[in-house]
Enzyme design. Structure first.
Site, mmCIF file in Angstrom:
data_model
loop_
_atom_site.group_PDB
_atom_site.id
_atom_site.type_symbol
_atom_site.label_atom_id
_atom_site.label_comp_id
_atom_site.label_asym_id
_atom_site.label_seq_id
_atom_site.Cartn_x
_atom_site.Cartn_y
_atom_site.Cartn_z
ATOM 1 N N SER A 264 0.665 -1.081 0.080
ATOM 2 C CA SER A 264 0.147 0.103 -0.001
ATOM 3 C C SER A 264 1.152 1.257 -0.103
ATOM 4 O O SER A 264 2.020 1.277 0.433
ATOM 5 C CB SER A 264 -0.660 0.177 1.178
ATOM 6 O OG SER A 264 0.010 0.530 2.425
ATOM 7 N N ASP A 265 0.239 2.406 -0.415
ATOM 8 C CA ASP A 265 0.973 3.861 -0.154
ATOM 9 C C ASP A 265 0.929 4.038 1.342
ATOM 10 O O ASP A 265 -0.065 3.302 2.076
ATOM 11 C CB ASP A 265 0.409 4.785 -1.247
ATOM 12 C CG ASP A 265 1.372 5.808 -1.482
ATOM 13 O OD1 ASP A 265 2.464 6.006 -0.605
ATOM 14 O OD2 ASP A 265 1.213 6.520 -2.339
#
Length: 719
Positions: A264-265
């Site tokens: 994920s960011d």
């Protein structure tokens, strides 16, 4: 060599240990000073056991620091599983190259690959294993600050650069080449299409448009072997990318066959809650793991919720195992089980980082990334001229760009230093003129005095680096008014003015390009920027950069891009005076400067282009040939560009699409025949049912130095 079976290792892990491997945290959580961590630990709901088994560390650099962190971690990890160290190495580690948008303007894949290889070498010796690059988001809105991380508005060109950067970062064998990094392509998907150019904003488009324009560069990076993918902050078809099962499971995993690690960011799993796609951390964790997100960056939905989701039967532990296995496999591929300190070397770090070889490469790439936008016989400068160097960037180290977090402005070569290499310092009068957004009467008076005794004025203007990059969205993309006022005041002297622009996005250049006699777009050129730009200003390097984003005539046009669709009432030369056509009443439809545009200190002449046939037969091919000659007095490089248009499609097709290009170098008086080959595969596109095929019918071919100034040819495809 130790042969580690990651499957056997997985079988030994407890559920808590597995879940901890799926988390990435910053290095401060691993320090000995627990008192400093009371707040963050409580806020994220972490325990010391979570931290002792965490899978990855974000943004810890420096060989000594990384070795110490890894050593302490391994001493307390039950199974001796090493940490993955990751960081944002976007366009250089300590030797900073031009921002990615500038590198795109070089149209040079070899230079792009070399820049990534050098960035990998410097950061690998500093202990990094993975870089969060390349960012390959297609961008059409210069209000979005992160355009500086992309290579522009064209799917084909972006794809070619994506491949080059992956090759540069990863090399041919990550297991044996410890001077390379695992690459992580981002942001999946369509982050560059944020509405209004506002960072983190909504993205809304059809699947057909997504596939045609926005997905090709990600796919190209993965075809080149990119090891990781990062999720985007935005929604895709109303579902946040980080929890989008169709995007990650069906498209990325099943259709494209990606078997690598998905991260994920920063905080993106938790951000599903404010998006309104999850009630809380438990639902966010469930959606993300079901979508196939292997590692959660800097939020704790996984460690706080996955165990109870497994125990309650809401998710199968096999989902956890699948993700942990991908994490372990990447660690194995990088050789971390054999050598947890892979590449990190304090002594070699001193020799490699910012070495002369790397600085020379940075200087070359910066010079070849700059784009000459205007020149009325002012450039190149002559060493004997009296020069007034004026502007907030005349003696500024803020030329690295907003993602140069490991670089040093103090180590950057300023423009004044670069110009001083070319001429006697006594011939240079320097004045700041104004700050970036403000100015004083004293600054202005000093600038006017410097200009009075000069033969030519070099104005160094632009944006502070914080005005672009992540969270650097701007609604007004002109230069700040104080800089425009400075140009206007200096114009009154009637002396030639050459503007050098330092910025991270295409700008509305009114007040600049109409006032200056020459304009050089330098972007943020990096560590060797001052020397590189001086090389161009004095003609030691002939500018060869070409724009990969259109420069708007006005912010009101945005998004404005070359590969747009026609309308049912298109504006043409013959109906320009009519009201009921698709046009603005107050500005042109066309951008101020088109995609592919750039000038040189020499002139290139194009002969008449020729098609080998006017019909493309099934299974056959056509060739397009054009003679290009350098009829000027300097050697130079030209980017010969080929575009196409499908005149009638099952869905509307773009007015032009870049299909091929070749960068050629010609001596004065030299000519070259450039040939492009066209096959049916190049004519395929996504239909309304998402089938990918071509249609029989008429096509146009355009050849020229940019997307606007082209010669048109025609052929027919038979099926």
């Amino acid at each position: 060599m130790v042969n580690i079976s990651v499957t056997a290792l997985l079988e030994q892990m407890t559920l808590d240990e597995k879940i901890a491997q799926l988390m990435q945290i910053t290095p401060n959580f691993l320090t000995d000073n627990k008192a400093d961590l009371t707040g963050p630990m409580e806020w994220m709901g972490l325990t010391e056991e979570n931290v002792a088994n965490v899978g990855s560390v974000l943004s810890s650099v420096g060989a000594g620091k990384v070795i110490e962190l890894q050593k302490n971690y391994m001493a307390n990890n039950r199974l001796g599983i090493p940490l993955l160290f990751m960081a944002d190495i976007i366009h250089g580690y300590r030797t900073i190259f031009p921002v990615t948008l500038a590198i795109g303007c070089s149209w040079d894949m070899e230079l792009a690959e070399r820049s990534a290889a050098i960035a990998a070498k410097e950061s690998a010796v500093a202990g990094i294993h993975v870089t969060f690059a390349p960012m390959v988001d297609l961008v059409r809105d210069p209000r979005w600050g992160r355009v500086m991380e992309s290579t522009g508005e064209d799917p084909y060109l972006n794809s070619e650069f994506a491949r080059a950067f992956v090759r540069g970062f990863q090399g041919e064998n990550l297991s044996s080449d410890t001077d390379r990094l695992a690459a992580c392509v981002k942001h999946f998907a369509a982050y560059g299409a944020a509405e209004g150019g506002r960072d983190y904003n909504t993205v809304n488009m059809s699947e057909r448009q997504l596939r045609e324009s926005y997905l090709p560069a990600y796919k190209a990076a993965l075809e080149e072997g990119c090891e990781m993918v990062m999720t985007a902050f935005n929604v895709v078809d109303g579902v946040p990318a980080t929890g989008n099962k169709w995007l990650m499971r069906k498209l990325l995993r099943e259709e494209w066959g990606f078997e690598g690690m998905l991260i994920s960011d920063w905080g993106a799993v938790h951000e599903m809650i404010p998006h309104g796609a999850a009630e809380g951390g438990e639902q966010a964790a469930r959606k993300a793991i079901q979508a196939g997100v292997d590692m959660e960056m800097m939020s704790s939905c996984y460690v706080n919720n996955l165990k109870q989701l497994v125990e309650s039967g809401e998710i199968d532990e096999a989902l956890i195992d699948e993700s942990v296995l991908r994490v372990l496999l990447l660690k194995e591929k990088l050789g971390l089980f054999e050598n947890p300190y892979r590449g990190a070397d304090e002594q070699r770090e001193k020799e490699v980082i910012l070495c002369d070889e790397h600085r020379r490469a940075a200087r070359e790439i910066a010079a070849k990334s700059s784009v000459l936008l205007k020149n009325e016989q002012v450039l190149p400068l002559h060493p004997g001229q009296r020069i007034a160097l004026i502007g907030p960037f005349a003696q500024s180290g803020d030329i690295l760009g907003p993602w140069s977090i490991w670089g040093s402005r103090e180590e950057a070569v300023q423009l004044f230093e670069g110009i001083s290499e070319k001429t006697a310092p006594a011939r240079i009068s320097v004045a700041q003129g104004c700050n970036i957004e403000t100015g004083t009467e004293e600054q202005l008076a000093e600038a006017l005095q410097a200009a009075q005794s000069a033969e030519v004025i070099v104005l160094a203007l632009g944006e502070r680096s914080e005005m672009s990059g992540e969270a650097g969205s701007r609604a007004d993309i002109r230069l700040p008014q104080v800089q425009l006022d400075l140009i206007a005041r200096l114009k009154q002297f009637g002396k030639p003015i050459a503007v050098v622009l330092f910025n991270g996005r295409p700008l509305d250049l009114h007040g600049v390009i109409d006032q200056a006699d020459a304009v050089l777009e330098a972007w943020y050129p990096g560590t060797e920027g001052g020397g590189a730009i001086a090389d161009v200003l004095f003609g030691d390097v002939n500018p060869s950069g070409r724009l990969t984003m259109s420069f708007p005539h006005s912010v009101g046009q945005i998004p404005v891009y070359y590969n747009n669709y026609n309308t049912g009432r298109p504006l043409k030369a013959e109906n320009a005076d009519q009201r009921y056509v698709s046009k603005y009443l107050d500005i042109p439809n066309a951008p101020l400067l088109p995609f592919g545009y750039g000038l040189s200190y020499t002139t290139f002449t194009y002969g008449k282009a020729k098609l080998s046939a006017d019909v493309l037969q099934p299974g056959g091919q056509l060739t397009v040939t054009v003679e290009v000659a350098n009829d000027g007095k300097r050697a130079g490089e030209e980017v010969v560009q080929l575009y196409m248009r499908d005149l009638v499609g099952e869905v509307v097709r773009p007015l032009k699409e870049l299909k091929a290009f070749e960068k050629i170098s010609l001596k004065p008086g030299e000519g070259k025949s450039v040939t492009f080959t066209l096959q049916e595969e190049r004519l395929r596109y996504y239909h309304s049912d998402l089938s990918y095929e071509s249609d029989a019918g008429d096509f146009q071919v355009f050849v020229g130095p940019n997307s606007r100034d082209v010669e048109t040819l025609a052929f027919r495809l038979l099926k």
